[in-house]
Design a protein around this motif. Structure first.
Motif, mmCIF file in Angstrom:
data_model
loop_
_atom_site.group_PDB
_atom_site.id
_atom_site.type_symbol
_atom_site.label_atom_id
_atom_site.label_comp_id
_atom_site.label_asym_id
_atom_site.label_seq_id
_atom_site.Cartn_x
_atom_site.Cartn_y
_atom_site.Cartn_z
ATOM 1 N N TRP A 112 -4.597 11.272 -12.929
ATOM 2 C CA TRP A 112 -3.719 10.177 -13.296
ATOM 3 C C TRP A 112 -2.536 10.126 -12.344
ATOM 4 C CZ3 TRP A 112 1.208 11.794 -14.389
ATOM 5 C CH2 TRP A 112 1.367 13.135 -14.733
ATOM 6 N N ILE A 113 -1.834 8.992 -12.372
ATOM 7 C CA ILE A 113 -0.576 8.853 -11.637
ATOM 8 C C ILE A 113 0.302 7.847 -12.378
ATOM 9 C CG2 ILE A 113 -1.358 7.035 -10.044
ATOM 10 C CD1 ILE A 113 0.361 8.654 -7.895
ATOM 11 N N ASN A 114 1.588 8.141 -12.475
ATOM 12 C CA ASN A 114 2.552 7.206 -13.029
ATOM 13 C C ASN A 114 2.925 6.211 -11.930
ATOM 14 O OD1 ASN A 114 2.909 8.132 -15.718
ATOM 15 N ND2 ASN A 114 4.045 9.873 -14.924
ATOM 16 N N VAL A 115 2.790 4.944 -12.230
ATOM 17 C CA VAL A 115 3.071 3.883 -11.270
ATOM 18 C C VAL A 115 4.429 3.307 -11.594
ATOM 19 C CG1 VAL A 115 2.267 1.697 -10.319
ATOM 20 C CG2 VAL A 115 0.608 3.429 -11.067
ATOM 21 N N LEU A 116 5.355 3.451 -10.666
ATOM 22 C CA LEU A 116 6.724 2.970 -10.883
ATOM 23 C C LEU A 116 6.830 1.491 -10.604
ATOM 24 C CD1 LEU A 116 8.616 5.919 -9.183
ATOM 25 C CD2 LEU A 116 7.955 5.660 -11.579
ATOM 26 N N GLU B 264 0.807 -1.219 0.000
ATOM 27 C CA GLU B 264 0.000 0.000 0.000
ATOM 28 C C GLU B 264 0.840 1.269 0.000
ATOM 29 O OE1 GLU B 264 -3.024 -0.165 3.067
ATOM 30 O OE2 GLU B 264 -2.694 -2.328 3.160
ATOM 31 N N GLU B 265 0.340 2.273 -0.729
ATOM 32 C CA GLU B 265 0.981 3.586 -0.753
ATOM 33 C C GLU B 265 -0.094 4.659 -0.768
ATOM 34 O OE1 GLU B 265 3.972 6.307 -3.495
ATOM 35 O OE2 GLU B 265 3.798 4.160 -3.933
ATOM 36 N N HIS B 266 -0.035 5.564 0.187
ATOM 37 C CA HIS B 266 -0.950 6.698 0.230
ATOM 38 C C HIS B 266 -0.413 7.772 -0.705
ATOM 39 C CE1 HIS B 266 -3.161 4.918 3.501
ATOM 40 N NE2 HIS B 266 -1.999 4.544 3.974
ATOM 41 N N ILE B 267 -1.270 8.357 -1.498
ATOM 42 C CA ILE B 267 -0.874 9.341 -2.508
ATOM 43 C C ILE B 267 -1.294 10.728 -2.041
ATOM 44 C CG2 ILE B 267 -1.083 10.021 -4.931
ATOM 45 C CD1 ILE B 267 0.231 7.234 -4.461
ATOM 46 N N SER B 268 -0.370 11.658 -2.049
ATOM 47 C CA SER B 268 -0.637 13.040 -1.643
ATOM 48 C C SER B 268 -1.229 13.824 -2.813
ATOM 49 C CB SER B 268 0.661 13.730 -1.215
ATOM 50 O OG SER B 268 1.265 13.034 -0.169
ATOM 51 N N ALA B 269 -1.998 14.849 -2.492
ATOM 52 C CA ALA B 269 -2.537 15.730 -3.528
ATOM 53 C C ALA B 269 -1.365 16.319 -4.315
ATOM 54 C CB ALA B 269 -3.371 16.839 -2.900
ATOM 55 N N GLY B 270 -1.451 16.292 -5.613
ATOM 56 C CA GLY B 270 -0.394 16.844 -6.458
ATOM 57 C C GLY B 270 0.746 15.882 -6.742
ATOM 58 N N GLN B 271 0.711 14.678 -6.192
ATOM 59 C CA GLN B 271 1.761 13.682 -6.444
ATOM 60 C C GLN B 271 1.502 13.046 -7.806
ATOM 61 O OE1 GLN B 271 2.335 10.940 -3.180
ATOM 62 N NE2 GLN B 271 3.362 9.447 -4.469
ATOM 63 N N TYR B 272 2.487 13.041 -8.691
ATOM 64 C CA TYR B 272 2.298 12.558 -10.047
ATOM 65 C C TYR B 272 2.941 11.210 -10.337
ATOM 66 C CZ TYR B 272 0.394 17.133 -10.858
ATOM 67 O OH TYR B 272 -0.389 18.255 -10.788
ATOM 68 N N ALA B 273 3.631 10.648 -9.352
ATOM 69 C CA ALA B 273 4.225 9.318 -9.510
ATOM 70 C C ALA B 273 4.299 8.650 -8.142
ATOM 71 C CB ALA B 273 5.629 9.423 -10.108
ATOM 72 N N THR B 274 4.186 7.333 -8.155
ATOM 73 C CA THR B 274 4.320 6.607 -6.897
ATOM 74 C C THR B 274 5.768 6.678 -6.432
ATOM 75 O OG1 THR B 274 4.729 4.510 -8.048
ATOM 76 C CG2 THR B 274 2.432 5.020 -7.435
ATOM 77 N N LYS B 275 5.971 6.523 -5.150
ATOM 78 C CA LYS B 275 7.319 6.516 -4.592
ATOM 79 C C LYS B 275 7.841 5.095 -4.469
ATOM 80 C CE LYS B 275 6.504 10.800 -2.147
ATOM 81 N NZ LYS B 275 6.274 11.467 -0.885
ATOM 82 N N LEU B 276 6.929 4.132 -4.315
ATOM 83 C CA LEU B 276 7.304 2.727 -4.194
ATOM 84 C C LEU B 276 7.373 2.081 -5.570
ATOM 85 C CD1 LEU B 276 5.053 1.687 -1.167
ATOM 86 C CD2 LEU B 276 7.453 2.393 -1.139
ATOM 87 N N ASP B 277 8.104 0.980 -5.660
ATOM 88 C CA ASP B 277 8.279 0.244 -6.907
ATOM 89 C C ASP B 277 7.184 -0.822 -6.995
ATOM 90 O OD1 ASP B 277 9.257 -0.794 -9.230
ATOM 91 O OD2 ASP B 277 11.013 -1.740 -8.325
ATOM 92 N N HIS B 278 6.051 -0.467 -7.627
ATOM 93 C CA HIS B 278 4.905 -1.363 -7.720
ATOM 94 C C HIS B 278 5.089 -2.365 -8.850
ATOM 95 C CE1 HIS B 278 2.313 0.623 -4.760
ATOM 96 N NE2 HIS B 278 2.964 1.727 -5.130
ATOM 97 N N GLY B 279 4.315 -3.413 -8.804
ATOM 98 C CA GLY B 279 4.344 -4.457 -9.821
ATOM 99 C C GLY B 279 3.669 -5.694 -9.265
ATOM 100 N N GLY B 280 3.583 -6.743 -10.073
ATOM 101 C CA GLY B 280 3.000 -7.994 -9.616
ATOM 102 C C GLY B 280 1.872 -8.459 -10.507
ATOM 103 N N ASP B 281 0.990 -9.287 -9.944
ATOM 104 C CA ASP B 281 -0.108 -9.884 -10.699
ATOM 105 C C ASP B 281 -1.435 -9.172 -10.522
ATOM 106 O OD1 ASP B 281 1.527 -11.857 -11.763
ATOM 107 O OD2 ASP B 281 1.224 -13.182 -10.051
ATOM 108 N N TRP B 282 -1.492 -8.137 -9.669
ATOM 109 C CA TRP B 282 -2.718 -7.361 -9.476
ATOM 110 C C TRP B 282 -2.355 -5.952 -9.038
ATOM 111 C CZ3 TRP B 282 -2.913 -5.645 -4.508
ATOM 112 C CH2 TRP B 282 -2.278 -6.412 -3.534
ATOM 113 N N PHE B 283 -3.341 -5.049 -9.197
ATOM 114 C CA PHE B 283 -3.114 -3.636 -8.913
ATOM 115 C C PHE B 283 -4.441 -3.014 -8.502
ATOM 116 C CE2 PHE B 283 -2.904 0.755 -10.737
ATOM 117 C CZ PHE B 283 -1.937 1.256 -9.888
ATOM 118 N N GLN B 284 -4.425 -2.152 -7.464
ATOM 119 C CA GLN B 284 -5.629 -1.485 -6.987
ATOM 120 C C GLN B 284 -5.375 -0.001 -6.766
ATOM 121 O OE1 GLN B 284 -6.341 -4.143 -3.489
ATOM 122 N NE2 GLN B 284 -8.354 -4.373 -4.440
#
Length: 176
Positions: free
Chosen positions: A172-176, A81-101
């Motif tokens: 939108w958000i870019n997911v790293l 899990e990663e909480h996203i701040s207002a105005g944040q345009y990319a995740t800070k964590l390195d996401h990936g795997g077999d599912w996404f929410q």
């Protein structure tokens, strides 16, 4: 010159050691969980409870037009899990795997909406009406979006059309 070379060598060794320490303390993957409902997310995440007050006994006013929307939370098999701040345009964590929410927040109400991740349609798996100012009147909607597909990174996009005004909003958000 010898002092400079020694300083550079020490900096390189320090950077290598930092990289080893970071790898040694990787997250415990047994804590990663795919959620079935927004209520489940709220119950297990105190910081999400602080952001939004929700309730079943909220008054339903005339549907207010959509005024804003944002990505609030991202969850994946690899990063958790990663909480996203207002105005944040990319995740800070390195996401990936077999599912996404993703959980999105709409302030106001929409009539038609879609969410995509890497140009693939996501499923709306839960909706929770929210009271943002404590007056027991619905101010907006949280939506849980889920996709079950293998991925390493990509872009999450969400668009909705406001009730009453038919104006389109998107986030939108870019997911790293």
């Amino acid at each position: 010159m010898k002092k400079f070379n020694k300083l550079v060598s020490l900096m390189l060794v320090g950077a290598m050691m930092l990289g080893m320490c970071t790898t040694a303390y990787a997250k415990d993957e047994s804590n990663v969980k795919q959620y079935n409902s927004i209520q489940e997310v709220l119950e297990e995440n105190e910081s999400m409870q602080d952001l939004i007050l929700s309730g079943e006994n909220l008054s339903r006013p005339a549907m207010a037009p959509l005024t804003s929307m944002q990505v609030m939370w991202v969850n994946s098999q690899d990063a958790g899990e990663e909480h996203i701040s207002a105005g944040q345009y990319a995740t800070k964590l390195d996401h990936g795997g077999d599912w996404f929410q993703v959980i999105t927040l709409e302030v106001g109400f929409s009539s038609v909406r879609w969410a995509k991740f890497k140009h693939m349609e996501m499923e709306s798996t839960d909706t929770e009406y929210v009271d943002l100012n404590g007056d027991n009147i619905m101010d907006g909607v949280l939506r849980l979006w889920t996709i079950n597909t293998s991925y390493t990174s990509g872009k999450f996009e969400y668009s909705a059309w406001s009730v009453q005004t038919s104006k389109e909003f998107s986030t939108w958000i870019n997911v790293l």
